[in-house]
Design a protein around this motif. Structure first.
Motif, short mmCIF file in Angstrom:
data_model
loop_
_atom_site.label_atom_id
_atom_site.label_comp_id
_atom_site.label_asym_id
_atom_site.label_seq_id
_atom_site.Cartn_x
_atom_site.Cartn_y
_atom_site.Cartn_z
N LEU A 8 -6.56 -54.11 -22.66
CA LEU A 8 -7.41 -55.23 -23.01
C LEU A 8 -6.57 -56.50 -23.20
CD1 LEU A 8 -10.19 -56.34 -23.74
CD2 LEU A 8 -9.85 -55.47 -26.05
N ASP A 9 -5.46 -56.38 -23.91
CA ASP A 9 -4.59 -57.54 -24.13
C ASP A 9 -4.02 -58.04 -22.80
OD1 ASP A 9 -3.24 -59.37 -26.06
OD2 ASP A 9 -1.44 -58.46 -25.20
N ASN A 10 -3.64 -57.14 -21.93
CA ASN A 10 -3.14 -57.55 -20.61
C ASN A 10 -4.20 -58.32 -19.84
OD1 ASN A 10 -0.57 -56.49 -20.94
ND2 ASN A 10 -1.04 -54.57 -19.93
N ASN A 11 -5.45 -57.89 -19.92
CA ASN A 11 -6.55 -58.59 -19.25
C ASN A 11 -6.75 -59.99 -19.83
OD1 ASN A 11 -7.04 -56.49 -17.50
ND2 ASN A 11 -8.68 -55.62 -18.73
N VAL A 12 -6.64 -60.10 -21.15
CA VAL A 12 -6.76 -61.40 -21.81
C VAL A 12 -5.62 -62.31 -21.33
CG1 VAL A 12 -6.61 -62.63 -24.02
CG2 VAL A 12 -7.99 -60.55 -23.85
N VAL A 13 -4.41 -61.78 -21.32
CA VAL A 13 -3.24 -62.58 -20.91
C VAL A 13 -3.39 -63.05 -19.47
CG1 VAL A 13 -0.76 -62.46 -20.42
CG2 VAL A 13 -1.65 -61.58 -22.59
N LYS A 14 -3.82 -62.18 -18.58
CA LYS A 14 -4.01 -62.57 -17.17
C LYS A 14 -5.05 -63.67 -17.04
CE LYS A 14 -2.67 -58.14 -15.20
NZ LYS A 14 -3.15 -56.89 -14.61
N ALA A 15 -6.17 -63.52 -17.73
CA ALA A 15 -7.24 -64.51 -17.66
C ALA A 15 -6.77 -65.86 -18.21
CB ALA A 15 -8.46 -64.03 -18.44
N LEU A 16 -6.07 -65.82 -19.33
CA LEU A 16 -5.62 -67.06 -19.94
C LEU A 16 -4.49 -67.71 -19.14
CD1 LEU A 16 -5.78 -66.21 -23.74
CD2 LEU A 16 -7.41 -67.52 -22.37
N THR A 17 -3.69 -66.91 -18.48
CA THR A 17 -2.63 -67.45 -17.62
C THR A 17 -3.25 -68.23 -16.47
OG1 THR A 17 -1.08 -65.70 -18.20
CG2 THR A 17 -0.66 -66.87 -16.14
N GLN A 18 -4.31 -67.69 -15.88
CA GLN A 18 -5.01 -68.40 -14.80
C GLN A 18 -5.57 -69.73 -15.30
OE1 GLN A 18 -4.05 -67.44 -11.96
NE2 GLN A 18 -5.97 -66.87 -11.02
N ALA A 19 -6.21 -69.68 -16.46
CA ALA A 19 -6.79 -70.90 -17.04
C ALA A 19 -5.69 -71.92 -17.34
CB ALA A 19 -7.58 -70.58 -18.31
N CYS A 20 -4.59 -71.45 -17.87
CA CYS A 20 -3.47 -72.34 -18.23
C CYS A 20 -2.91 -73.04 -17.00
CB CYS A 20 -2.38 -71.52 -18.92
SG CYS A 20 -0.95 -72.49 -19.45
N GLU A 21 -2.67 -72.28 -15.95
CA GLU A 21 -2.10 -72.87 -14.73
C GLU A 21 -3.04 -73.90 -14.12
OE1 GLU A 21 1.08 -72.53 -13.80
OE2 GLU A 21 1.20 -71.34 -15.63
N THR A 22 -4.33 -73.64 -14.17
CA THR A 22 -5.31 -74.60 -13.66
C THR A 22 -5.31 -75.87 -14.51
OG1 THR A 22 -6.69 -72.84 -12.76
CG2 THR A 22 -7.75 -74.97 -13.14
N ALA A 23 -5.37 -75.71 -15.82
CA ALA A 23 -5.45 -76.86 -16.73
C ALA A 23 -4.19 -77.73 -16.64
CB ALA A 23 -5.67 -76.39 -18.16
N LYS A 24 -3.04 -77.12 -16.41
CA LYS A 24 -1.81 -77.91 -16.29
C LYS A 24 -1.86 -78.86 -15.10
CE LYS A 24 1.35 -74.58 -16.78
NZ LYS A 24 2.66 -73.93 -16.99
N GLN A 25 -2.65 -78.53 -14.10
CA GLN A 25 -2.76 -79.37 -12.91
C GLN A 25 -3.68 -80.58 -13.12
OE1 GLN A 25 -4.03 -76.79 -9.76
NE2 GLN A 25 -2.21 -75.50 -9.89
#
Length: 117
Positions: A8-25
């Motif tokens: 579950l934590d790995n899924n949260v981290v993957k989802a948030l990593t995607q969101a983070c990379e998008t928001a940084k752009q």
């Protein structure tokens, strides 16, 4: 951490990593994000902290409604990972490096621990 919670934590981290990379752009002063959660009270305990460099950037993002877009991005990525939150506004907070330095001497671990209890 048992296997189920780890997954579950790995899924949260993957989802948030995607969101983070998008928001940084987006070039809005967004720097990084992190999360805390008590998995025995999940997903209600999930707290995502979006970090900007300054308070001024947070004010601009809020004034322009970009904070809502950021929350929608995070919610969408979590939903793709099968994590449904009732009210995303209760699970995402905006913070800044500037505020952490002035209030917690730059100690993010201490700062984040206040929102994870």
């Amino acid at each position: 951490m048992n296997k189920t919670i780890k997954k579950l934590d790995n899924n949260v981290v993957k989802a948030l990593t995607q969101a983070c990379e998008t928001a940084k752009q987006w070039d809005i002063g967004f720097e990084w994000l992190t999360h805390t959660a008590r998995y025995n009270h999940f997903p209600g305990s999930l707290m995502v902290t979006c970090v900007f460099s300054s308070e001024n950037e947070i004010q601009i993002v809020t004034d322009q409604g970009i904070d809502k877009k950021l929350r929608q991005l995070i919610q969408g990525q979590l939903l793709k990972a099968g994590i449904r939150l009732q009210d995303i506004r209760r699970h995402v907070r905006l913070d800044s490096e500037e505020r952490c330095v002035s209030q917690d001497n730059g100690d993010w671990k201490t700062r984040l621990s206040r929102w994870s209890s």
